[in-house]
Design a protein around this motif. Structure first.
Motif, PDB file in Angstrom:
ATOM      1  N   LEU A 174     -53.052 -66.632 190.331  1.00  0.00           N
ATOM      2  CA  LEU A 174     -53.294 -65.998 189.046  1.00  0.00           C
ATOM      3  C   LEU A 174     -52.108 -65.194 188.508  1.00  0.00           C
ATOM      4  O   LEU A 174     -51.852 -65.222 187.291  1.00  0.00           O
ATOM      5  CB  LEU A 174     -54.552 -65.127 189.132  1.00  0.00           C
ATOM      6  N   PRO A 175     -51.374 -64.458 189.339  1.00  0.00           N
ATOM      7  CA  PRO A 175     -50.230 -63.720 188.794  1.00  0.00           C
ATOM      8  C   PRO A 175     -49.241 -64.610 188.042  1.00  0.00           C
ATOM      9  O   PRO A 175     -48.717 -64.215 186.992  1.00  0.00           O
ATOM     10  CB  PRO A 175     -49.597 -63.096 190.033  1.00  0.00           C
ATOM     11  N   ALA A 176     -48.987 -65.808 188.546  1.00  0.00           N
ATOM     12  CA  ALA A 176     -48.068 -66.724 187.861  1.00  0.00           C
ATOM     13  C   ALA A 176     -48.661 -67.192 186.540  1.00  0.00           C
ATOM     14  O   ALA A 176     -47.947 -67.332 185.534  1.00  0.00           O
ATOM     15  CB  ALA A 176     -47.756 -67.923 188.754  1.00  0.00           C
ATOM     16  N   CYS A 177     -49.970 -67.432 186.535  1.00  0.00           N
ATOM     17  CA  CYS A 177     -50.657 -67.839 185.297  1.00  0.00           C
ATOM     18  C   CYS A 177     -50.556 -66.738 184.246  1.00  0.00           C
ATOM     19  O   CYS A 177     -50.190 -66.982 183.095  1.00  0.00           O
ATOM     20  CB  CYS A 177     -52.117 -68.162 185.609  1.00  0.00           C
ATOM     21  N   ILE A 178     -50.883 -65.523 184.641  1.00  0.00           N
ATOM     22  CA  ILE A 178     -50.841 -64.383 183.717  1.00  0.00           C
ATOM     23  C   ILE A 178     -49.416 -64.148 183.220  1.00  0.00           C
ATOM     24  O   ILE A 178     -49.182 -63.941 182.014  1.00  0.00           O
ATOM     25  CB  ILE A 178     -51.390 -63.121 184.404  1.00  0.00           C
ATOM     26  N   ALA A 179     -48.447 -64.179 184.131  1.00  0.00           N
ATOM     27  CA  ALA A 179     -47.059 -63.950 183.741  1.00  0.00           C
ATOM     28  C   ALA A 179     -46.593 -64.989 182.723  1.00  0.00           C
ATOM     29  O   ALA A 179     -45.831 -64.670 181.799  1.00  0.00           O
ATOM     30  CB  ALA A 179     -46.163 -63.974 184.978  1.00  0.00           C
ATOM     31  N   SER A 180     -47.056 -66.221 182.877  1.00  0.00           N
ATOM     32  CA  SER A 180     -46.639 -67.271 181.938  1.00  0.00           C
ATOM     33  C   SER A 180     -47.192 -67.009 180.540  1.00  0.00           C
ATOM     34  O   SER A 180     -46.545 -67.336 179.538  1.00  0.00           O
ATOM     35  CB  SER A 180     -47.085 -68.647 182.446  1.00  0.00           C
ATOM     36  N   LEU A 181     -48.381 -66.422 180.458  1.00  0.00           N
ATOM     37  CA  LEU A 181     -48.947 -66.065 179.156  1.00  0.00           C
ATOM     38  C   LEU A 181     -48.187 -64.895 178.544  1.00  0.00           C
ATOM     39  O   LEU A 181     -47.931 -64.867 177.334  1.00  0.00           O
ATOM     40  CB  LEU A 181     -50.430 -65.727 179.306  1.00  0.00           C
ATOM     41  N   GLN A 182     -47.818 -63.939 179.375  1.00  0.00           N
ATOM     42  CA  GLN A 182     -47.081 -62.777 178.884  1.00  0.00           C
ATOM     43  C   GLN A 182     -45.698 -63.160 178.362  1.00  0.00           C
ATOM     44  O   GLN A 182     -45.158 -62.486 177.487  1.00  0.00           O
ATOM     45  CB  GLN A 182     -46.946 -61.737 179.992  1.00  0.00           C
ATOM     46  N   ARG A 183     -45.135 -64.235 178.891  1.00  0.00           N
ATOM     47  CA  ARG A 183     -43.775 -64.631 178.505  1.00  0.00           C
ATOM     48  C   ARG A 183     -43.720 -65.431 177.197  1.00  0.00           C
ATOM     49  O   ARG A 183     -42.625 -65.739 176.714  1.00  0.00           O
ATOM     50  CB  ARG A 183     -43.125 -65.448 179.626  1.00  0.00           C
ATOM     51  N   GLN A 184     -44.855 -65.784 176.636  1.00  0.00           N
ATOM     52  CA  GLN A 184     -44.849 -66.555 175.389  1.00  0.00           C
ATOM     53  C   GLN A 184     -44.373 -65.674 174.232  1.00  0.00           C
ATOM     54  O   GLN A 184     -45.023 -64.700 173.888  1.00  0.00           O
ATOM     55  CB  GLN A 184     -46.235 -67.130 175.112  1.00  0.00           C
ATOM     56  N   VAL A 185     -43.249 -66.042 173.641  1.00  0.00           N
ATOM     57  CA  VAL A 185     -42.605 -65.143 172.671  1.00  0.00           C
ATOM     58  C   VAL A 185     -43.222 -65.227 171.275  1.00  0.00           C
ATOM     59  O   VAL A 185     -43.073 -64.300 170.481  1.00  0.00           O
ATOM     60  CB  VAL A 185     -41.090 -65.441 172.587  1.00  0.00           C
ATOM     61  N   ASN A 186     -43.885 -66.304 170.961  1.00  0.00           N
ATOM     62  CA  ASN A 186     -44.479 -66.460 169.627  1.00  0.00           C
ATOM     63  C   ASN A 186     -45.977 -66.707 169.740  1.00  0.00           C
ATOM     64  O   ASN A 186     -46.519 -67.635 169.145  1.00  0.00           O
ATOM     65  CB  ASN A 186     -43.815 -67.616 168.870  1.00  0.00           C
ATOM     66  N   ALA A 187     -46.644 -65.860 170.505  1.00  0.00           N
ATOM     67  CA  ALA A 187     -48.073 -66.064 170.764  1.00  0.00           C
ATOM     68  C   ALA A 187     -48.905 -64.831 170.408  1.00  0.00           C
ATOM     69  O   ALA A 187     -49.968 -64.617 170.975  1.00  0.00           O
ATOM     70  CB  ALA A 187     -48.279 -66.433 172.231  1.00  0.00           C
TER      71      ALA A 187
END
Length: 332
Positions: free
Chosen positions: A23-36
């Motif tokens: 889950l941490p990798a999943c959450i981090a990937s959402l946080q990294r979306q710059v235009n979301a």
């Protein structure tokens, strides 16, 4: 202040069950979306007994885009259905809690969806010890559903599709909670009945994590036996696709991934495993599908040989020949 419905472009639905490791990798990937900023993340904790809930609550406290649902363990289809009742985005993406998005996912998705298709299908990155791009083998473009099936060797069943919310809502589409294997593909086939076009792109934004604890690797006799229910539901909903070879190949590969791959490859030979295989390999609809794959010159050699074996070799001959066949095929 929370966003209004009209501000939300994409609803990302993420069912989670005991995925604290991933889950941490999943959450981090959402946080990294710059235009979301105009996305929403609907997490459903499906009765996890590890630290999944704690991780989700922490993310929800930090990000106003997060919607968090908690439910008793009812299965992934129930979790997704509960989330579908809440979607506010123009489009919907299903992301598993043990998978993650590429850093540029928001740019890729929103650039492609600018064409306003009814659905989006892209390549996908399979992640094991290393990353491997799964290429669709389809020329980029806008396809009718029948045209898409006609252009692919088989339809990818991993969850890297984006759906239009309006179609889901207006036709009251949801996941069949009796289906425990192949549920995303079954949902997609339902959805395709109402879609006018699907945009295909070679670009990739979805990282599909292959690990030993995933449903495609761990035998679950009760759930795996329901693949026949999935198969019959698929063929009840395909309409004009019945004559298209890739649909039969897709159904064949889907069934085999939850029988041959999980039992034969790992040499699971107990009586319950044999019962699962016997039920599948004696089902008339499945055998009809197998025959079409076996004698279709467009199917690849591995699929055809495996289908021919099922057609002509009695199951009671045992697993040894099947295992030998698998070893030979893997060398090709």
């Amino acid at each position: 202040m929370s966003m209004s419905n009209k501000d939300i472009y994409l609803s990302v639905i993420i069912p989670c069950y005991n995925v604290e490791r991933f889950l941490p990798a999943c959450i981090a990937s959402l946080q990294r979306q710059v235009n979301a900023d105009n996305w929403e993340f609907i997490f459903i904790n499906d009765g996890s007994v590890d630290n999944t809930s704690l991780l989700l609550r922490g993310f929800a406290s930090l990000d106003q885009r997060v919607v968090l649902l908690e439910q008793n363990n009812q299965g992934v289809s129930s979790a997704r259905n509960n989330a579908l009742r809440l979607i506010r985005g123009e489009y919907v993406l299903f992301l598993d809690g043990d998978d993650y998005l590429s850093d540029n996912a928001s740019d890729v998705i929103q650039s492609l969806l600018a064409q306003k298709p009814d659905g989006l299908l892209t390549s996908c990155m399979f992640v094991t010890d290393e990353k491997k791009l799964y290429n669709l083998g389809i020329v980029d473009g806008l396809y009718s559903v029948a045209g898409l099936y006609s252009c692919c060797a088989y339809f990818p069943t991993a969850p890297m599709l984006v759906y239009k919310s309006e179609i889901i809502k207006s036709h009251k589409l949801n996941f069949d909670e009796n289906i425990h294997v192949g549920e995303v593909y079954a949902f997609t086939v339902d959805y395709f009945q109402y879609a006018n076009n699907i945009l295909v792109s070679h670009e990739s934004f979805y990282n599909y994590v292959m690990h030993s604890q995933s449903a495609t690797h761990i035998p679950n006799y009760k759930n795996d036996a329901t693949i026949l229910y999935t198969l019959h539901k698929l063929y009840g909903n395909i309409g004009e696709y019945t004559k298209i070879a890739s649909f039969h190949v897709t159904a064949f590969k889907l069934v085999m991934s939850f029988t041959y791959n999980k039992y034969v490859k790992v040499k699971t030979v107990d009586k319950t495993a044999m019962a699962v295989l016997r039920n599948v390999f004696c089902d008339q609809l499945f055998l009809s599908c197998v025959r079409k794959v076996a004698f279709d010159k467009h199917s690849n050699i591995k699929d055809r040989l495996l289908a021919l074996y099922i057609c002509f070799m009695p199951l009671k001959v045992g697993f040894k020949i099947m295992c030998i066949l698998n070893i030979l095929l893997e060398k090709k």
